[in-house]
Every structure is written in structure tokens, then in C-alpha cells.
Design an enzyme around this catalytic site. Structure first.
Site, mmCIF file in Angstrom:
data_model
loop_
_atom_site.group_PDB
_atom_site.id
_atom_site.type_symbol
_atom_site.label_atom_id
_atom_site.label_comp_id
_atom_site.label_asym_id
_atom_site.label_seq_id
_atom_site.Cartn_x
_atom_site.Cartn_y
_atom_site.Cartn_z
ATOM 1 N N HIS A 175 44.320 -18.410 21.344
ATOM 2 C CA HIS A 175 44.626 -19.594 22.151
ATOM 3 C C HIS A 175 44.224 -19.439 23.616
ATOM 4 C CE1 HIS A 175 48.821 -17.560 21.967
ATOM 5 N NE2 HIS A 175 48.094 -17.000 22.902
ATOM 6 N N ASP A 260 42.205 -14.705 28.426
ATOM 7 C CA ASP A 260 42.283 -13.247 28.485
ATOM 8 C C ASP A 260 41.023 -12.602 29.039
ATOM 9 O OD1 ASP A 260 44.921 -12.832 27.362
ATOM 10 O OD2 ASP A 260 44.094 -13.572 25.492
#
Length: 485
Positions: A175, A260
Site C-alpha cells: 500500500h 517506503d
């Protein structure tokens, strides 16, 4: 259509499992489905089962639930297998990290350039990859038409490995692309007027297109960074999408790192705690520092306790209504003060009958089963989508899904060459090294990882740290695997 069986492996991860159950409850096309909750932690499994049943009942959803600690039972006859398990849990990571740091590897041997996420195996990953590989082989044997939705890390390595060698339907799901939503929200833009696209590899995706009302809007990113970073102070260790490190990567690579990816830069941002604080901000230095990870671990432990407390509350108060304000306040009161605000928001969003979680698993399942086309960002084999990357490497790209499967969109414009050559290619090589080690059992491949690590000062250092990690009791199978010649 009639319901199907959906298996959730590692269902004791309460927050994630309940988000999936919530999405199922709010998806009419999956009504009548059986949700098989599988975990080896009986207490966590039972707590999630209690809350999932209660939730579905009060929303009037036609779902059935079963619990099992047997992997084969959960996979058999499933149409979808969501694998979120973490073999050994975070406690294994900490053992490896402590041994690593004793030999001079700050934040552990698995903390590697372009792959710094603290619970993402790179070198000591045999147990995790072996389990995930075995799950894929069980699906091939017991439910050959099922889809494996790989949610647990290492998503990049696992999607590539399984897609190459196990003939099943599989996709990796993350996600991290929601970092774009965060940027749009920070800018105060109307989301439906934004045309954006991300591409790369898992935990290494970049904003390749960003338009507002049909016009290039990268100048809005420049303005946002200038405004937000004048007095930069993160609100929590994960608050890094608009940070000094994101700005530095954006200026060097020419595109904005998303999710990330910001955590997964070069050593420039990660040499030590002081360096991390400089780039990720005080007081934590990002979530992957010793301070940031401690913060995260403590919250995860507290969440597990809260889940079991809430499950116990419903067992003791079977007539309590989950959707009543009184019960919701009772649930929220179980959280400590430092978690209460965050937990309140999460509880209300989960219990909102209309709001979905933002996870993609159930959206994908519904599209494949019911032909409700949906746009997603998924990990699939490249097959020519991104020029310059091998066809059999998993890439994270925008796709649409329907009854005929998953279809990639054209990446337009292409990813800049600097990102490909200086970020993606080094990361892809590390993925290939990890798979080479796993597939061959050649310990020398593990050693080469560390020989090329800037923290290494001697070959003896490499040998000793690997020896001690392999000597851990839980690594018996790994130790035998890497004794091959």
C-alpha cells in the site's frame, strides 16, 4: 454469484485482518463467502475471530468464518489466499539484529542499501522465503485455480520467485502508493482532477506522472517541499513522505520517491543514528532507526493487547452492540493515552459502513470474480512494461483488473534513466542475489552480500556473523540448507 473461500494466512495480525474483513463486509459481490482465518498463535487467532464475527453480524453481512491452525485445511478449496505471515515474528529479527550489531553491522545485516525497511529480510530470509514458497506449492497442489495475494515481505523477492517457478496465479500487494494520496491531501487538491502514475519495484516506486487539471504539476511538489520543510518536524517515525530525505532524493533522481521508497535510499541517509536524524528528523530519525523501531514495536505490542481486551469485552458482554457509541467508547478506552487519538480514528474508519480500508486485496478479488473493473497498483512480472528491466522481474506498476485478469497500463512517461541505472538496477541485483542464495543453498552468496557491504572490515567479520546467525536454534533448516557445496 455464490460466495467463495478466502484464506488469510497469518490472520493473528489483527489490524490487517480486520481491515480485510471490513472490506469484505462492504463488498456485496463477495456476500456468502467463507473466510478461513489461519494462524499458529491461538490467542490472537481467537481474538480476531471473535471481532470479525461480531463485525459481520452487526453490518448484516452474509459471511461465514472458520479458524484453523492447519495450513493445508485453510488453503484447500480456497479461491484466494492472502499470505500475511511473518515466520518467527519480529522477535527473530531482533535476535538477528543484536548478533549483527555485535559484529559491526548497524541495524543488522538485512539493512542493505536501497532496502532499509526494518522487517524486510534480505540475507537471513531463508525461513520466510521457504514458508512462502511452500504455501505457493500447496496452492498448486490443493487449489490450483486460486489466486495467491502475497502481502507479507519480502514482496519483491517472493513475487519474482513464485511467478517464475510455481505455475499459479499470484500477485504481490503493497500500500506504499498511498503516499501520493498524502501529497495530494497536503496540497489541498481535488483528487479527481489529479492524473498520477507510479512505477518501479516494491518499496522502490517513483511518481512518474503528476498532472493537475491536465497540466504538469511538479511545480506544486517544489512549492510543497519548500513550505513544509522550513520547520520540518515529523509527527511520528513514519512521517517521511514530505521530509528532507524525500526532497534530496527528488532533487537527485528527478522524480518523487513514494511510500517506503523514502526509507530505502542509499547509505547517505543511514550510516548511523545521527545521520538518520539529520535526514528523517528529530527525535526518532525515521522508523528504521533504533528509536523509531522501538516506538513501532511498542505500539504493535499494545495493539495486540488491545485486540484481545476488546475480544474479551464482547465475550463478557455478548449483547453489546459494536456500532453503538457506548461500545465504541469502551473500545477506545482500552488504548493508552499516547495511542488513543490514532486508535479512535482507526476504530471509526473501520466501523464506517461505507468507508473501505484502502487495502487492495478485496478490491482485486471482487474485480476478478464479478468483473467490476478496478484500477490498482500491484506487483507482477514486468513482461516489457518498463523498458530496460528484464521480463521476469516483478515490478510495481499501475494496472486494471477485471474477470480476464490483471492488465498493466503503459508507463507514460517512462522512468528516468538515472532512476533505472542508479536505484532500480542495484536493488534488482540484490533481489537476484537473495534468490540465488535461496535456490542454490550456496553460503558463499550470503557472504558476498556482506563482502560488498561498506560496514565490512574483514572476511573474518563476515564469517563470524553468518556463523552465529545460522547457529540460532530456529535456523536449523537454514543451517542445513547453507551447508551445501
Amino acid at each position: 454469484m455464490p460466495g467463495v473461500k478466502i484464506s488469510i494466512i497469518g490472520a493473528g495480525s489483527a489490524s490487517f485482518s480486520l481491515r480485510l474483513v471490513g472490506d469484505l463486509c462492504k463488498t456485496k459481490g463477495l456476500s456468502g463467502s467463507l473466510v478461513s482465518l489461519m494462524d499458529i498463535d491461538k490467542n490472537r487467532l481467537n481474538a480476531v475471530h471473535t471481532l470479525a464475527k461480531k463485525y459481520a453480524e452487526e453490518l448484516g453481512s452474509d459471511l461465514r468464518f472458520e479458524t484453523t491452525m492447519n495450513l493445508e485445511d485453510s488453503i484447500k478449496d480456497a479461491s484466494f489466499v492472502v499470505n500475511t505471515a511473518l515466520v518467527g515474528g519480529h522477535s527473530y529479527f531482533e535476535k538477528v539484529r543484536q548478533i549483527s550489531e555485535k559484529y559491526g553491522y548497524y541495524r543488522g545485516i538485512d539493512a542493505q542499501e536501497f532496502n532499509m525497511v526494518s522487517d524486510y529480510y534480505t540475507i537471513s530470509n531463508f525461513n520466510q522465503i521457504k514458508f512462502m514458497f511452500d504455501v505457493a506449492k500447496l496452492i498448486e497442489k490443493l487449489s490450483p485455480k486460486a489466486w495467491l495475494l502475497q502481502a507479507a515481505n519480502p514482496v519483491f523477492e517472493l513475487t519474482t520467485l513464485i511467478s517464475r517457478v510455481v505455475p499459479i496465479n499470484m500477485v504481490g500487494i503493497c500500500h506504499g502508493h498511498h503516499g501520493v494520496d498524502y501529497i495530494i491531501e497536503k496540497m489541498g487538491l481535488e483528487k479527481q482532477k489529479v492524473d498520477w502514475q507510479v512505477a518501479g519495484v516494491n518499496h522502490g516506486i517513483w511518481l512518474t506522472r503528476f498532472k493537475y487539471e491536465g497540466k504538469d504539476a511538479h511545480h506544486l511538489i517544489d512549492e510543497l517541499l519548500e513550505k513544509e520543510l522550513k520547520n520540518f518536524k515529523p509527527t511520528n517515525p513514519f512521517d517521511d513522505q514530505i521530509s528532507l530525505v524525500a526532497k534530496d532524493m527528488y532533487e537527485f533522481y528527478g522524480r518523487m520517491p513514494i511510500g517506503d521508497t523514502v526509507r530505502n535510499g542509499s547509505w547517505k541517509y543511514h550510516y548511523n543514528l545521527e545521520t538518520k536524524k539529520k535526514w528523517f528528523g528529530e527525535p526518532w530519525g525515521g522508523v528504521d532507526s533504533e528509536l523509531g523501531w522501538k516506538w513501532y514495536q511498542e505500539r504493535q505490542a499494545e495493539r495486540a493487547i488491545i485486540t484481545q481486551q476488546v475480544a474479551k469485552y464482547f465475550k463478557e458482554n455478548p449483547k453489546a452492540k459494536l456500532l453503538s457509541k457506548e461500545t465504541q467508547q469502551a473500545i477506545i478506552s482500552t488504548a493508552k493515552d499516547d495511542l488513543k487519538k490514532e486508535y479512535t480514528k482507526e476504530v471509526y474508519e473501520l466501523l464506517d459502513p461505507e468507508k473501505k480500508s484502502g487495502e487492495q486485496h478485496i478490491l482485486l478479488a471482487n474485480a476478478l470474480l464479478n468483473d467490476e473493473k478496478v484500477d490498482l497498483v500491484l506487483n507482477i512480472l514486468n513482461k516489457g512494461t518498463i523498458p530496460g528491466i528484464a521480463d521476469d522481474v516483478a515490478v510495481e506498476i499501475p494496472v486494471y483488473a477485471d474477470k480476464n485478469g490483471i492488465h498493466p497500463y503503459k508507463i507514460d512517461p517512462d522512468i528516468p534513466e538515472r532512476i533505472k541505472k542508479m536505484y532500480l538496477m542495484p536493488r534488482i541485483l540484490r533481489m537476484e542475489w537473495a534468490l540465488e542464495a535461496f535456490l542454490t543453498g550456496d553460503r558463499r552468496v550470503l557472504e558476498e552480500f556482506l563482502i560488498r557491504d561498506p560496514r565490512t572490515r574483514s572476511y573474518e567479520q563476515v564469517v563470524k556473523v553468518i556463523d552465529e546467525i545460522l547457529a540460532l536454534p530456529e535456523n536449523e533448516e537454514m543451517r542445513k540448507h547453507y551447508s551445501k557445496k
